[in-house]
Design a protein around this motif. Structure first.
Motif, short mmCIF file in Angstrom:
data_model
loop_
_atom_site.label_atom_id
_atom_site.label_comp_id
_atom_site.label_asym_id
_atom_site.label_seq_id
_atom_site.Cartn_x
_atom_site.Cartn_y
_atom_site.Cartn_z
N HIS A 163 0.83 -1.21 0.00
CA HIS A 163 0.00 0.00 0.00
C HIS A 163 0.87 1.26 0.00
N LEU A 164 1.92 1.24 0.79
CA LEU A 164 2.82 2.40 0.85
C LEU A 164 3.49 2.63 -0.50
N LEU A 165 3.96 1.57 -1.15
CA LEU A 165 4.61 1.70 -2.45
C LEU A 165 3.65 2.22 -3.51
N GLU A 215 14.12 10.40 3.25
CA GLU A 215 14.56 9.62 4.41
C GLU A 215 13.38 9.02 5.17
N ALA A 216 12.33 9.79 5.37
CA ALA A 216 11.20 9.31 6.17
C ALA A 216 10.48 8.16 5.47
N ASP A 217 10.23 8.31 4.17
CA ASP A 217 9.53 7.25 3.43
C ASP A 217 10.38 5.98 3.34
N GLY A 218 11.68 6.15 3.10
CA GLY A 218 12.55 4.98 3.04
C GLY A 218 12.60 4.26 4.38
N ARG A 219 12.67 5.01 5.46
CA ARG A 219 12.70 4.40 6.79
C ARG A 219 11.39 3.67 7.09
N GLU A 220 10.26 4.27 6.66
CA GLU A 220 8.97 3.61 6.91
C GLU A 220 8.84 2.32 6.11
N LEU A 221 9.26 2.35 4.84
CA LEU A 221 9.17 1.14 4.01
C LEU A 221 10.03 0.02 4.58
N PRO A 233 8.77 -6.03 -6.43
CA PRO A 233 9.70 -5.68 -7.52
C PRO A 233 9.78 -4.18 -7.79
N GLU A 234 8.88 -3.40 -7.16
CA GLU A 234 8.99 -1.94 -7.30
C GLU A 234 10.24 -1.39 -6.63
N ARG A 260 15.49 3.18 -3.72
CA ARG A 260 15.03 3.63 -5.03
C ARG A 260 13.88 2.74 -5.49
N VAL A 261 12.85 3.36 -6.05
CA VAL A 261 11.66 2.61 -6.47
C VAL A 261 11.31 3.00 -7.90
N ALA A 262 10.59 2.10 -8.58
CA ALA A 262 10.14 2.35 -9.94
C ALA A 262 8.99 1.39 -10.23
#
Length: 300
Positions: A59-61, A78-84, A257-258, A282-284
């Motif tokens: 859901h976050l991605l 930083e915040a989003d990466g830490r949460e994921l 895979p994102e 990094r996401v895609a």
């Protein structure tokens, strides 16, 4: 005697070598191959962790990728990466911005002394040798003095982007990464932080999804592995915690895979536990794939 009609000898021809050294090397390779076959025949397991929130990460991605163009790669803040990463039980030690000495002092009071003062400018990131990191600051006076020294020698705060972070137990600094290889799929990479991996290329790799056997073998595959196991009388570090970190990251990139790239640097592995001090994610949007499952070589 005439052996024209004799039955052929069983087996293939006997190999010959022009020198004894080459024969010994060939025999050593055969032994290593046999060991590899036996190890892989026993297999391994991909462990389950009850605290993994796969649905929450998905859901976050989905929300993070909503504004990302189909062919683009986005680096999470930083915040989003830490949460994921936290959804998969990977805790990244928080940092607080310190644009001024007063802000640094407030941050230290929130985090609790002792603290570290670090620059996050790209050209100084992870460059403790240039004086961009000041450790074990135990009082506000020490922090303010280090802040002044930092800005006097390296540049203005707007250029250095200083942050404050709580100190962690000392240990061995390592690097844990995952990237997508066009030919092999997702790959885990491990090495020691600094010269060992950056200059000497002393890193090891395993395909995702990694098993518990893969994780154990990965950290033992680098040439500098003895530093993890009590080299020259030093205390061995918590390799079980390190293996678990590798397995959790493997699960994250295998499930989603994102997530096309993760860099955890440094990961300080102490005698008990470890601390992830910095993370880049990094996401895609994932490309369409017609093959399913991990990409492996066939066995014969």
């Amino acid at each position: 005697p005439d052996t024209t009609d004799a039955p052929p000898a069983r087996g293939g021809p006997i190999p010959t070598y022009p020198a004894a050294e080459r024969a010994v090397k060939a025999l050593a390779e055969a032994v290593r191959y046999g060991q590899w076959r036996r190890a892989n025949a026993e297999g391994g397991q991909v462990p389950e962790y009850e605290d993994i929130d796969e649905a929450g990460a998905a859901h976050l991605l989905a929300g993070l990728l909503a504004d990302v163009a189909p062919a683009s790669v986005a680096t999470l803040d930083e915040a989003d990466g830490r949460e994921l990463l936290g959804r998969y039980g990977i805790r990244v030690l928080p940092v607080l911005p310190a644009p001024t000495p007063d802000a640094a002092a407030r941050a230290a009071r929130i985090l609790g002394y002792p603290v570290a003062l670090k620059t996050t400018a790209p050209h100084l990131r992870h460059r403790a040798d240039l004086g961009g990191v000041r450790l074990d600051l135990t009082t506000e006076a020490e922090l303010r003095r280090s802040y002044e020294e930092l800005t006097d020698s390296l540049g203005k705060p707007a250029e250095l982007l200083p942050v404050v972070q709580a100190m962690v137990p000392r240990g061995v600094d390592t690097v844990v990464r995952s990237v997508i290889d066009p030919a092999g799929g997702a790959v885990l990479t491990f090495g020691l932080a600094g010269v060992a991996s950056e200059l000497l290329g002393d890193t090891a790799h395993r395909l995702v999804p990694a098993t518990d056997r893969d994780a154990a073998a990965l950290i033992r595959s680098i040439r500098t592995a003895p530093l993890l196991f009590g080299w020259r009388g030093s205390d061995p570090v918590d390799t079980r915690a390190l293996e678990e970190l590798l397995l959790r990251l493997s699960r994250l990139v295998d499930d989603h895979p994102e997530v096309v790239g993760v860099s955890l640097e440094p990961v300080v592995v102490a005698t008990e536990g470890l601390s992830v001090l910095s993370a880049t994610v990094r996401v895609a949007h994932p490309p369409a794939r017609t093959d399913l499952g991990p990409r492996t070589l066939p066995s014969y």
